[in-house]
Scaffold this motif. Structure first.
Motif, mmCIF file in Angstrom:
data_model
loop_
_atom_site.group_PDB
_atom_site.id
_atom_site.type_symbol
_atom_site.label_atom_id
_atom_site.label_comp_id
_atom_site.label_asym_id
_atom_site.label_seq_id
_atom_site.Cartn_x
_atom_site.Cartn_y
_atom_site.Cartn_z
ATOM 1 N N GLN A 226 -9.835 -13.878 -9.299
ATOM 2 C CA GLN A 226 -10.467 -12.682 -8.726
ATOM 3 C C GLN A 226 -9.585 -12.087 -7.622
ATOM 4 N N THR A 227 -8.988 -12.952 -6.821
ATOM 5 C CA THR A 227 -8.083 -12.476 -5.769
ATOM 6 C C THR A 227 -6.861 -11.789 -6.384
ATOM 7 N N LEU A 228 -6.361 -12.369 -7.467
ATOM 8 C CA LEU A 228 -5.226 -11.774 -8.170
ATOM 9 C C LEU A 228 -5.593 -10.390 -8.708
ATOM 10 N N ALA A 230 -7.882 -8.395 -7.554
ATOM 11 C CA ALA A 230 -8.020 -7.471 -6.420
ATOM 12 C C ALA A 230 -6.647 -7.018 -5.933
ATOM 13 N N GLN A 231 -5.692 -7.963 -5.893
ATOM 14 C CA GLN A 231 -4.335 -7.608 -5.456
ATOM 15 C C GLN A 231 -3.710 -6.572 -6.377
ATOM 16 N N GLU A 232 -4.075 -6.632 -7.659
ATOM 17 C CA GLU A 232 -3.527 -5.676 -8.620
ATOM 18 C C GLU A 232 -4.338 -4.392 -8.668
ATOM 19 N N GLY A 233 -5.381 -4.317 -7.813
ATOM 20 C CA GLY A 233 -6.149 -3.084 -7.728
ATOM 21 C C GLY A 233 -7.343 -2.995 -8.662
ATOM 22 N N TYR A 234 -7.809 -4.143 -9.138
ATOM 23 C CA TYR A 234 -8.963 -4.149 -10.047
ATOM 24 C C TYR A 234 -10.164 -4.795 -9.353
ATOM 25 N N TYR A 366 -2.930 -8.515 -17.584
ATOM 26 C CA TYR A 366 -1.913 -9.107 -16.729
ATOM 27 C C TYR A 366 -1.115 -10.122 -17.530
ATOM 28 N N ASN B 2 -2.050 -15.803 9.267
ATOM 29 C CA ASN B 2 -2.740 -14.541 9.562
ATOM 30 C C ASN B 2 -1.928 -13.762 10.588
#
Lengths: 428, 428
Positions: A226-228, A230-234, A366, B2
């Motif tokens: 999920q973090t990945l 989000a990083q890709e803009g999804y 991805y 951070n």
């Protein structure tokens, strides 16, 4: 259940006791809180112990649980849960939607984890009592509700690997707004929609696994993907089977983040019809109750087109006059991409208790590795693989005709504005 | 980690504080307790909170943890753990075996769950202090040890689906005897050995999943299959990939219950050599530290046969004079069955911290469905599929020549009777 002289006590709702709090908490204003963060005044708790069975259920002040560090739930994740909602209707009454289905699924999840089971009706009675006592926490605002989280955890205090012969079954409630934040400029349900990223190196479930049950352990493996995404803009991950396959070889869609997945395709040929497709319950997909409700409503509508029966929808689900097919079958990314290229991908949406019905605006892929993966578009060159999105016909933003009809119908059924099949039940 | 002006506190062993119990518990007699049931006097606890980082580690009286009912660990199973042992050597000193490897693996598991990470050396220092203070709980009896269970759980108190930004990292210890009960008539290591059942409808892990990490959530899905295996008269489950495949089409062994799997095969042809095979670390298998230790020892021995280097073993590993190959590669049930039929399956054994090295005496196969599955023997008729066992050459009971050498060597290294590569470390 056992051959002892001492009978095991069943879960008995008539034994429910209530311990009142001394001071009620202030209820925050809807719109000021995120999903799942608010703690209300009460929780419902009951315990199972080997030999004795179920304790008397208790509604008591919300507070921490005392758990042995060796507890089976902490060591080996014998944790199952449900997600349900209570709504305030236009008549001012509180209702739950198909809650009996959640109870049945919770028993099934408990069995899969080797946890003790219970009478689902007895638990539902206790939860109804909890919702009643927490009535003032149910937000009446549009898109808001009281989220109900029954949870069961194995409490055997030993690190020995094996089933827990004791358990805690508790329920908390929390007021919630829309799952995905909505721009004030774009009110629901014309919300622009969410984006999903299919990640070939992460697979949520598989034949012979536990993806068909609502287990806590199906969720945390998705946090890093999920973090990945989000990083890709999804917004969320689109889970697929057949990891590592090139999309055109058929990576198969299983589900989307915390939602089941639906696609609406214009039929090939000239019949002017549409086909609504969702992946089948093959054991790798959560058997969503909103998914089931959507299928029942859509099938009743499709049937009404060829028979004299009545549609649950008051208006057509597509602009043409052709037939509507509602099918549970595998759906690959490549089929979706081809349909999009041919202009036949009319809409995609996700369904779930948390989101109700939400538009899926675009889908990216991805690659497994920068050197071997192939993106799903035709502009691909082997040295520059990239994420390329599948988009809906005409670049549709927000819910399409089918998704919007479902969103409105399910919303009306959930808050009691409308009735169908006795699906909503007033909490008395 | 951070970009704030306030630095996040790292895990700092120099801040360790000890809160003593008022009354020490009596230590039970070895042989009177099961695996993992005994609670000692102390536990080691440290907390991570977003913004502040790690609290000062504390050794304090063993007791329950207070956890919010909405805790991430209970709802979504962000729980990771390690299994290590401390042994009393013939010199009376307490030692841990390759504990640095456990610390590294725990960090890797935490990362996979999206939990905060920490300095592995700092945690090991704190655990060493815990083992020292719990010195009187380490049983000195043969086959006994103090099992050490570092555990990390996500404590974010919200049912929002996503990573936990707070965590509890705690360690408990418990005195243990042999994992599998030993008949007084058959002392270890000539223990008759365990039996394993391959169950085609249950798959532990899969490409793109989490089977290669030591996560709590990899264990509870095995509890129901384990019960099925026990009902069929087997000790543990043999996990395979490629569910539903007919065995002769190549159901592939991944691991055995809570152990890694090894097979010893006589070479085909006339070189008189043997091949020791274990499945490769392809992401579906736990990277066992005992597995790695066994591979290193066996490879050093194999190398010594063709070079002037010294073997860690004082005697040969097989009765012939041919070469020894040590290979990590996929191993199918059908290959094993064929080797057994040809008399080439010399031995199978499992390795793990809990079991050390244990003989695998027989392997059964449980069909996916009574109508379609094919058992692994040649006596099969299509209407009467049944479980048929793979057995070792000559019906071997107990550890064979390779397994026994490993059992004795690893035991001597673990309690400090012998030294190799600096693998055991005295707890000071």
């Amino acid at each position: 259940m056992n051959g002892n002289a001492h009978p095991i006590a069943p879960l008995d709702a008539s034994l429910l006791k209530i311990t009142h709090v001394e001071t009620l908490k202030p209820v925050p204003t809807p719109g000021t809180y995120g999903f799942g963060d608010i703690k209300t005044d009460y929780m419902l708790v009951m315990e199972y112990t080997a030999g004795s069975g179920w304790s008397a259920p208790e509604i008591k002040p919300y507070g921490p649980l005392a758990l042995d560090p060796a507890s089976n739930c902490l060591q080996y994740c014998t944790n199952v849960f449900e997600g349900m909602k209570a709504f305030i209707g236009p008549d001012g009454k509180a209702r739950m939607f198909r809650a009996d289905q959640n109870m049945t699924r919770l028993v099934s999840s408990a069995e899969r984890m080797g946890l003790p089971t219970f009478d689902p009706d007895a638990l539902l009675k206790c939860i109804t009592a909890l919702v009643s006592i927490e009535r003032r926490w149910i937000p009446a605002e549009n898109g808001h509700s009281l989220y109900i989280r029954p949870t069961m955890i194995g409490t055997k205090a030993s690190i020995r690997v094996g089933k827990s012969d004791s358990a805690l079954l508790y329920t908390l409630v929390t007021p919630v707004g829309p799952y995905f934040p909505i721009s004030p400029a774009i009110p629901h349900p014309t919300l622009a929609g969410v984006s999903l990223l299919a990640i070939s190196e992460h697979v949520r479930s598989w034949p012979g696994g536990t993806g068909g049950y609502k287990l806590g352990l199906n969720y945390s493996p998705g946090f890093v993907p999920q973090t990945l995404a989000a990083q890709e803009g999804y917004d969320q991950v689109l889970w697929c089977l057949d990891v590592g396959k090139k999309p055109e070889e058929g990576a198969v869609i299983s589900e989307a983040g915390a939602m089941n997945f639906f696609a609406v395709l214009a039929n090939e040929g000239s019949d002017g019809g549409i086909t609504i497709v969702t992946p089948p319950l093959d054991g790798t997909i959560l058997p969503g109750i909103t998914r089931d409700s959507a299928l029942q409503l859509l099938r009743a509508h499709a049937d009404s087109l060829s028979t004299s029966s009545t549609s649950p929808f008051s208006s057509p689900l597509h602009s043409g006059s052709g037939p509507i097919s509602v099918i549970e079958r595998p759906l690959s990314l490549s089929e979706l991409a081809q349909a999009a290229q041919a202009g036949r991908l009319l809409e995609c949406f996700g369904t779930g208790t948390a989101v109700l019905v939400v538009a899926i605006e675009r889908i990216g892929y991805y690659p497994l590795s920068k050197t071997t993966a192939v993106p799903i578009d035709s502009e691909h060159t082997e040295n520059t693989p990239k994420i390329t999105d599948i988009v809906m016909k005409g670049g549709l933003k927000g819910l399409g005709q089918v998704g919007k009809a479902l969103y409105e119908k399910l919303g009306a059924l959930k808050d009691g504005s409308e009735e169908w099949n006795g699906w909503n039940v007033v909490c008395e």
